[in-house]
Design an enzyme around this catalytic site. Structure first.
Site, PDB file in Angstrom:
ATOM      1  N   LEU A 347     -28.676   6.511   0.988  1.00 48.49           N
ATOM      2  CA  LEU A 347     -29.962   5.991   1.439  1.00 48.49           C
ATOM      3  C   LEU A 347     -30.506   4.926   0.497  1.00 48.49           C
ATOM      4  CD1 LEU A 347     -31.661   9.393   2.395  1.00 48.49           C
ATOM      5  CD2 LEU A 347     -30.657   7.729   3.961  1.00 48.49           C
ATOM      6  N   GLY A 350     -31.325   3.973  -7.436  1.00 48.70           N
ATOM      7  CA  GLY A 350     -32.371   3.655  -8.403  1.00 48.70           C
ATOM      8  C   GLY A 350     -31.814   3.600  -9.810  1.00 48.70           C
ATOM      9  N   PHE A 352     -31.798   5.805 -12.073  1.00 47.18           N
ATOM     10  CA  PHE A 352     -31.227   7.037 -12.594  1.00 47.18           C
ATOM     11  C   PHE A 352     -30.136   7.628 -11.720  1.00 47.18           C
ATOM     12  CE2 PHE A 352     -35.712   7.118 -14.159  1.00 47.18           C
ATOM     13  CZ  PHE A 352     -35.400   6.770 -15.461  1.00 47.18           C
ATOM     14  N   ASP A 466     -45.581   5.300 -11.902  1.00 49.60           N
ATOM     15  CA  ASP A 466     -44.659   4.365 -11.244  1.00 49.60           C
ATOM     16  C   ASP A 466     -44.953   4.289  -9.748  1.00 49.60           C
ATOM     17  OD1 ASP A 466     -42.644   2.468 -11.248  1.00 49.60           O
ATOM     18  OD2 ASP A 466     -41.050   3.923 -10.901  1.00 49.60           O
TER      19      ASP A 466
END
Length: 648
Positions: A347, A350, A352, A466
């Site tokens: 999907l 990022g 991490f 964030d």
């Protein structure tokens, strides 16, 4: 008499159910600018003779009409059509389009709202698309039922993939004997399902490779969003794919059923023979076989007993970081649910790790966040998110279902949110028109409620740090859920601000005092919220100017500079996203109130920013509201660094 009546009634409801399923796949897409003047006249003139022209040209027709307001039309019917059925379908799809897309310059539809129609396609635009692969926008219509009754999802997946690949290969191989050269319909018998139907078709103006790509994108989109559903359809301007457990579009009358690829055979049984020379072997068999059978039964009983506690692959466990009870998922189960973390189920990605869509054996859809191995920062994020989300429950926060930490694997399992993240809508010209002012207002209000819960209403006090459009997920009803708590900080209830030497987050959304001095508080989140709000109002991204030096001068202007300039000049209409669909429920005054709130949230002075509770009061107030007057705001540029996004 009673039994007969019950059976007849049940049969009637079953037929109605199938008809309802067929209606589910009625879909169209309106997009592009709104037209005025002769464009509508040209459209109506071209569509008035379209059904006859399609039939007279072998099932496919393209044409254009007009000069300054020129319209281009492509239309076709399913291969093997009957002339009257084709005409009827196109008449219905034209009526549907005029009714649902009365004033937009571009639209496409592969199916009508009539359950008994064959398949036909209508696509018109204000530019020529003939011979060009058109992948966007797309429609997707899943059936509401899931495949939970079929326990062996691995086997089903293998058979389904084989069926789809066979259908796709046939459809994308040009059959030059027909004008409608890209088409295939298959009927397959699966191990656990007697009949599975699939159909694919491309517009014949494509190349074989473009047809193949278009259909593969449809298949991938269905798997990405709705894997585990009992059938569905995906349409793009250039192609269409649908599969179901019943016939549709009258496409399977002359289709022969084929068997799914057979399962791997078991090793051949040992041949003991019947010759008297093997008499001794038979005696050994008489002794050994019962012993083996008893051993198998014994082992089976033990396995059965174990399966009662671990067969689901999900166990109740304790959060290793604070002792809270939560679910621990088996790694093998998550690997199966995501097709071994295949690219087709990914999907997003990022700093991490990557997020995949998965389907559990019971049909439940999940989002699986697999952290990058060996990342110290990823390990910190994992612990932080598990620690916080196990103690947070709110309808505007993404729900953490559980985790997996086997070996060097660290995985978080969330509820699946089907409409991706907010940035995929705001910054996409095709999707932005779906964000009516009603939807935008509801998203803004929902995010504010989620922040209020974090800052004031939960048992903890949490600063997100964030908040941005890509961390706002949208559910099936376009309701927002704040996500990604890996960088969040936990405050004591009497603590109001903190400071760090490790600044994390995304430049453009960071409050000035945080980006410059590492100071953060609830007002830092309010600043990020204000940026997101102004992006939704304007449809413009808050860009990092140092990374945009190659763009046109008007595009270099930062979002805050742009909004403040228009606000101070009284040019309010120029601030508003021109692609936002109008709404009867949201007035111009309410949109102006949103801009006012956004400017207050992004004040450089922390003490001039409102709390999120004040923001929510203003949002929910329908009467005239007195708010402070905003002072000038400026765009914060990122310091010189290789990236505008930092994690720490």
């Amino acid at each position: 008499m009673g039994k007969s009546w019950v059976m007849n009634t049940s049969l009637l409801f079953f037929i109605l159910f199938l008809q309802t399923l067929k209606h589910v796949h009625a879909s169209y897409k309106c997009y592009g600018d709104f037209f005025t003047g002769n464009y509508g006249i040209n459209r109506d003139n071209l569509l008035s003779t379209l059904p006859s022209n399609v039939v007279n040209n072998g099932g496919f027709y393209n044409a254009s009409l007009g000069r300054n307001n020129r319209i281009h039309v492509v239309a076709l019917c399913i291969r093997g059509y009957e002339a009257q059925a084709c005409k009827t379908c196109l008449e219905h799809v034209i009526d549907d389009t005029k009714s649902n897309c009365p004033h937009q310059k571009e639209t496409f539809s592969w199916v009508t709202e009539e359950a008994n129609d064959v398949l036909c396609n209508l696509h018109y635009t204000n530019h020529s698309t003939f011979g060009k692969l058109e992948l966007l926008p797309f429609t997707i219509n899943p059936n509401s039922k899931v495949l939970e009754s079929y326990k062996n999802m691995t086997l089903f997946s293998q058979e389904w993939t084989a069926m789809v690949n066979r259908t796709l290969e046939a459809a994308s191989t040009a059959d030059t004997s027909s004008v409608l050269k890209y088409y295939s319909a298959t009927r397959t018998e699966f191990t656990e399902i007697p009949d599975v139907y699939a159909m694919m078709q491309c517009t014949p103006d494509l190349s074989p490779s473009d047809c193949n790509r278009c259909l593969r994108e449809c298949v991938n989109e269905f798997q990405r969003q709705y894997w585990g559903r009992l059938g569905g359809g995906v349409g793009r301007p250039s192609c269409y794919f649908r599969w179901d457990l019943f016939e549709f579009y009258k496409a399977f009358d002359n289709v022969t059923k084929v068997l799914a690829p057979p399962r791997q055979c078991s090793p051949p049984a040992l041949d003991c023979g019947r010759d008297e020379k093997h008499f001794e072997g038979r005696h050994i068999a008489i002794i050994v076989v019962p012993a083996i059978i008893n051993l198998i039964i014994f082992v089976g009983l033990i396995c059965s007993w174990k399966r009662k506690t671990s067969d689901t692959g999900i166990k109740e466990s304790y959060n290793p970081y604070d002792g809270q009870s939560m679910l621990r998922f088996d790694f093998v189960m998550l690997r199966t649910a995501t097709h071994d973390f295949s690219p087709e189920t990914k999907l997003g990605e990022g700093g991490f790790g990557s997020v995949y869509k998965g389907v559990l054996p019971n049909g439940q859809e999940i989002a699986v966040k697999r952290l990058t191995k060996g990342s110290g920062q990823g390990d910190m994020e994992f612990r932080n998110e598990v620690l916080l989300l196990t103690r947070l429950q709110h309808r505007n926060l993404v729900k953490l279902l559980g985790f997996c930490n086997e070996g060097d694997e660290e995985i978080l399992v969330y509820e699946f949110v089907p409409n991706s993240s907010l940035d995929h809508f705001i910054f996409d010209e095709h999707k932005r028109c779906l964000l009516t002012w009603d939807v935008r207002y509801r998203i803004i209000e929902g995010v504010a409620r989620g922040l209020l819960y974090l800052h004031e209403d939960s048992q903890l006090r949490i600063i997100h740090r964030d908040l941005k459009a890509s961390n706002i997920l949208l559910d099936a009803e376009m309701k927002p859920k704040v996500a990604d708590f890996g960088m969040a900080r936990l405050f004591n209830m009497d603590q109001t601000r903190g400071q760090t030497s490790r600044v994390v987050g995304t430049y453009g959304y960071m409050a000035p005092e945080y980006a410059t001095y590492g100071q953060f508080s609830a007002k830092s989140d309010v600043y990020s919220f204000g940026i997101m709000l102004l992006e939704m109002i304007s449809g413009r991204r808050n860009k990092n100017l140092k990374e945009e030096e190659g763009e046109e001068e008007e595009e270099q202007e930062g979002l805050l500079d742009f909004v403040w300039k228009k606000w101070s000049e009284g040019k309010y209409a120029e601030m508003i996203d021109p692609l936002a669909a109008p709404s009867t429920n949201i007035s111009v005054d309410q949109v102006m109130k949103l801009i006012h709130i956004g400017l207050l949230c992004v004040q450089e002075d922390v003490f001039k920013r409102p709390t999120i509770s004040s923001v929510l009061i203003w949002l929910e107030s329908h009467a005239a509201t007195t708010m402070p007057v905003p002072t000038p705001v400026t765009f914060l540029t990122a310091p010189s660094s290789p990236s505008s996004s930092l994690h720490g």
